[in-house]
Design a protein around this motif. Structure first.
Motif, PDB file in Angstrom:
ATOM      1  N   HIS A   1      40.596  36.039  35.739  1.00 33.48           N
ATOM      2  CA  HIS A   1      41.550  35.820  36.836  1.00 33.48           C
ATOM      3  C   HIS A   1      42.733  36.768  36.673  1.00 33.48           C
ATOM      4  O   HIS A   1      43.136  37.087  35.559  1.00 33.48           O
ATOM      5  N   SER A   2      43.267  37.211  37.798  1.00 38.15           N
ATOM      6  CA  SER A   2      44.389  38.145  37.755  1.00 38.15           C
ATOM      7  C   SER A   2      45.277  37.942  38.979  1.00 38.15           C
ATOM      8  O   SER A   2      44.836  37.392  39.997  1.00 38.15           O
ATOM      9  N   VAL A   3      46.523  38.423  38.846  1.00 35.46           N
ATOM     10  CA  VAL A   3      47.441  38.356  39.994  1.00 35.46           C
ATOM     11  C   VAL A   3      47.308  39.599  40.878  1.00 35.46           C
ATOM     12  O   VAL A   3      48.028  39.745  41.854  1.00 35.46           O
ATOM     13  N   ALA A   4      46.369  40.483  40.519  1.00 35.27           N
ATOM     14  CA  ALA A   4      46.181  41.727  41.288  1.00 35.27           C
ATOM     15  C   ALA A   4      45.834  41.404  42.739  1.00 35.27           C
ATOM     16  O   ALA A   4      45.213  40.381  43.033  1.00 35.27           O
ATOM     17  N   SER A   5      46.256  42.295  43.644  1.00 34.95           N
ATOM     18  CA  SER A   5      45.985  42.043  45.063  1.00 34.95           C
ATOM     19  C   SER A   5      45.475  43.291  45.773  1.00 34.95           C
ATOM     20  O   SER A   5      45.486  43.349  46.991  1.00 34.95           O
ATOM     21  N   LYS A   6      45.035  44.269  45.000  1.00 35.08           N
ATOM     22  CA  LYS A   6      44.543  45.501  45.610  1.00 35.08           C
ATOM     23  C   LYS A   6      43.056  45.364  45.939  1.00 35.08           C
ATOM     24  O   LYS A   6      42.264  44.969  45.079  1.00 35.08           O
ATOM     25  N   GLN A   7      42.725  45.695  47.186  1.00 34.93           N
ATOM     26  CA  GLN A   7      41.327  45.606  47.616  1.00 34.93           C
ATOM     27  C   GLN A   7      40.471  46.639  46.892  1.00 34.93           C
ATOM     28  O   GLN A   7      40.947  47.729  46.588  1.00 34.93           O
ATOM     29  N   ILE A   8      39.220  46.290  46.667  1.00 38.12           N
ATOM     30  CA  ILE A   8      38.372  47.191  45.886  1.00 38.12           C
ATOM     31  C   ILE A   8      37.858  48.359  46.732  1.00 38.12           C
ATOM     32  O   ILE A   8      37.734  48.254  47.934  1.00 38.12           O
ATOM     33  N   ASN A   9      37.576  49.458  46.033  1.00 39.06           N
ATOM     34  CA  ASN A   9      37.054  50.663  46.678  1.00 39.06           C
ATOM     35  C   ASN A   9      35.532  50.707  46.543  1.00 39.06           C
ATOM     36  O   ASN A   9      34.968  50.116  45.640  1.00 39.06           O
ATOM     37  N   GLN A  10      34.929  51.463  47.442  1.00 38.47           N
ATOM     38  CA  GLN A  10      33.489  51.710  47.314  1.00 38.47           C
ATOM     39  C   GLN A  10      33.286  52.734  46.207  1.00 38.47           C
ATOM     40  O   GLN A  10      33.873  53.808  46.256  1.00 38.47           O
ATOM     41  N   ALA A  11      32.514  52.391  45.221  1.00 38.84           N
ATOM     42  CA  ALA A  11      32.243  53.314  44.123  1.00 38.84           C
ATOM     43  C   ALA A  11      31.030  52.793  43.370  1.00 38.84           C
ATOM     44  O   ALA A  11      30.514  51.709  43.688  1.00 38.84           O
ATOM     45  N   ILE A  12      30.590  53.541  42.363  1.00 39.26           N
ATOM     46  CA  ILE A  12      29.463  53.026  41.584  1.00 39.26           C
ATOM     47  C   ILE A  12      29.940  51.832  40.751  1.00 39.26           C
ATOM     48  O   ILE A  12      31.114  51.764  40.374  1.00 39.26           O
ATOM     49  N   VAL A  13      29.020  50.921  40.487  1.00 33.09           N
ATOM     50  CA  VAL A  13      29.401  49.663  39.825  1.00 33.09           C
ATOM     51  C   VAL A  13      28.644  49.518  38.508  1.00 33.09           C
ATOM     52  O   VAL A  13      27.422  49.631  38.472  1.00 33.09           O
ATOM     53  N   ILE A  14      29.404  49.302  37.441  1.00 32.91           N
ATOM     54  CA  ILE A  14      28.795  48.990  36.146  1.00 32.91           C
ATOM     55  C   ILE A  14      29.022  47.513  35.881  1.00 32.91           C
ATOM     56  O   ILE A  14      30.144  47.025  35.988  1.00 32.91           O
ATOM     57  N   GLN A  15      27.923  46.818  35.571  1.00 35.69           N
ATOM     58  CA  GLN A  15      28.038  45.380  35.297  1.00 35.69           C
ATOM     59  C   GLN A  15      27.585  45.113  33.863  1.00 35.69           C
ATOM     60  O   GLN A  15      26.549  45.632  33.439  1.00 35.69           O
ATOM     61  N   LEU A  16      28.363  44.321  33.166  1.00 36.43           N
ATOM     62  CA  LEU A  16      27.977  43.900  31.817  1.00 36.43           C
ATOM     63  C   LEU A  16      28.046  42.374  31.774  1.00 36.43           C
ATOM     64  O   LEU A  16      29.116  41.780  31.928  1.00 36.43           O
ATOM     65  N   THR A  17      26.870  41.778  31.581  1.00 36.08           N
ATOM     66  CA  THR A  17      26.796  40.317  31.655  1.00 36.08           C
ATOM     67  C   THR A  17      27.193  39.684  30.316  1.00 36.08           C
ATOM     68  O   THR A  17      27.359  40.391  29.313  1.00 36.08           O
ATOM     69  N   SER A  18      27.285  38.372  30.318  1.00 34.49           N
ATOM     70  CA  SER A  18      27.646  37.663  29.089  1.00 34.49           C
ATOM     71  C   SER A  18      26.563  37.834  28.011  1.00 34.49           C
ATOM     72  O   SER A  18      26.851  37.724  26.826  1.00 34.49           O
ATOM     73  N   GLU A  19      25.313  38.137  28.423  1.00 29.32           N
ATOM     74  CA  GLU A  19      24.231  38.394  27.447  1.00 29.32           C
ATOM     75  C   GLU A  19      24.204  39.860  27.033  1.00 29.32           C
ATOM     76  O   GLU A  19      23.227  40.311  26.437  1.00 29.32           O
TER      77      GLU A  19
END
Lengths: 162, 162
Positions: free
Chosen positions: B52-70
């Motif tokens: 959670h964060s107080v950030a309020s900037k909308q995300i940009n279209q870009a490549i996405v790296i995901q790292l799961t809990s596993e």
């Protein structure tokens, strides 16, 4: 003598507006929006890479050169080009980072160097991502909403190479 | 007299459904959904709990790296590596499998921008979607790999507090 025409005969008939096609399109639009709705609000926190320059900047002596080391047991704030230790912030009694003190110190530094926006952060390897995000929030702004004060929004990670 | 008007009195009136109140409700729903509509098509897997964060900037279209809990690493929803199993991947500074895919992705974005005039996404931004309980060492490796592959800006995707 003409008689006044009967009011019953000239009674106007108002045809009701046919709302069914509008209703259809509104229903389709609502279903589309509901299907693609994202109820979790997601935002981004930006971070840039360190900028490499061939020659040193001319006003290095006056630069704040703010660096924050985040260890598991304390936060250390360094300033100036020689990385002079400015403050050490120990953990709270419950084992969490003392973010209020961190924000307070950074707000003081921002008051002295209002044109500075950059901060170098060097977290230790075992710091949790959640804690890191909280620290990023604390160094970016003080307070929240309309009354928030911008601190050091240009975040640079200083230890990417290990 | 009674017999003369009997037919007129029994004439059936047309039935109209009163849709105005329904239309009002639907329009309010429509406005609410449009107001909360987010244009991003970011897929957040179930095994990633965002911080959670107080950030309020909308995300940009870009490549996405995901790292799961596993510790499974994805690039644009495609599995690239399992950092839990492949210890050699996790030990060095660069995650080789990710580096190769990122170089390809960068070339692909550049090609699209040149030939198709695709304005969505830039070839220098990476959206990082990671589980909040992961340690910084994984984030550092991903950022270092991205940096080596030529990506200069990192966007930490977080969940808003509002």
């Amino acid at each position: 003598m003409y008689k006044k025409p009967s009011s019953r005969r000239i009674k106007k008939f108002y045809a009701p507006l046919n709302l069914i096609p509008i209703l259809d399109s509104v229903f389709i639009l609502i279903f589309y929006l509901l299907m693609s709705a994202q109820f979790v609000k997601i935002f981004e926190i930006g971070s840039d890479l360190p900028i490499m320059a061939d020659s040193p900047p001319s006003n290095m002596k006056d630069a704040l050169n703010l660096t924050v080391d985040v260890d598991q047991d304390e936060i250390r704030i360094f300033t100036t080009v020689n990385e002079t230790l400015y403050k050490t912030i120990p953990l709270n009694s419950d084992g969490t980072f003392d973010l209020t003190t961190l924000t307070g110190i950074l707000a003081t530094l921002k008051g002295r160097y209002p044109k500075e926006n950059a901060i170098v952060i060097r977290p230790s390897s075992l710091i949790k991502y959640d804690d890191l995000v909280k620290i990023l929030d604390s160094v970016r702004e003080k307070g929240s909403g309309k009354s928030s004060i911008d601190l050091f929004a240009q975040i640079i990670f200083g230890n990417l190479g290990g | 007299m009674g017999l003369r008007f009997r037919g007129r009195r029994q004439k059936k009136q047309e039935f109209y459904l009163e849709l105005n109140s329904l239309m009002d409700v639907l329009f309010i729903l429509l406005v609410f959904l449009i107001k909360n509509y987010s244009a991003n098509n970011l897929n957040i897997p179930e095994n990633i709990v965002l911080p959670h964060s107080v950030a309020s900037k909308q995300i940009n279209q870009a490549i996405v790296i995901q790292l799961t809990s596993e510790k499974k690493l994805y690039l644009n929803d495609i599995l690239v590596a399992d950092l839990e199993k492949d210890k050699e991947l996790a030990d060095g500074n660069i995650i080789t499998a990710l580096y190769d895919k990122m170089v390809d992705a960068k070339q692909n974005i550049k090609y699209k921008a040149k030939t198709l005039g695709d304005i969505h996404g830039t070839d220098e931004i990476v959206n990082l979607l990671m589980d909040k309980n992961l340690p910084y060492k994984y984030i550092r490796k991903i950022m270092f790999t991205s940096q080596t592959a030529g990506f200069k800006e990192f966007k930490f995707i977080v969940e808003g507090k509002e």
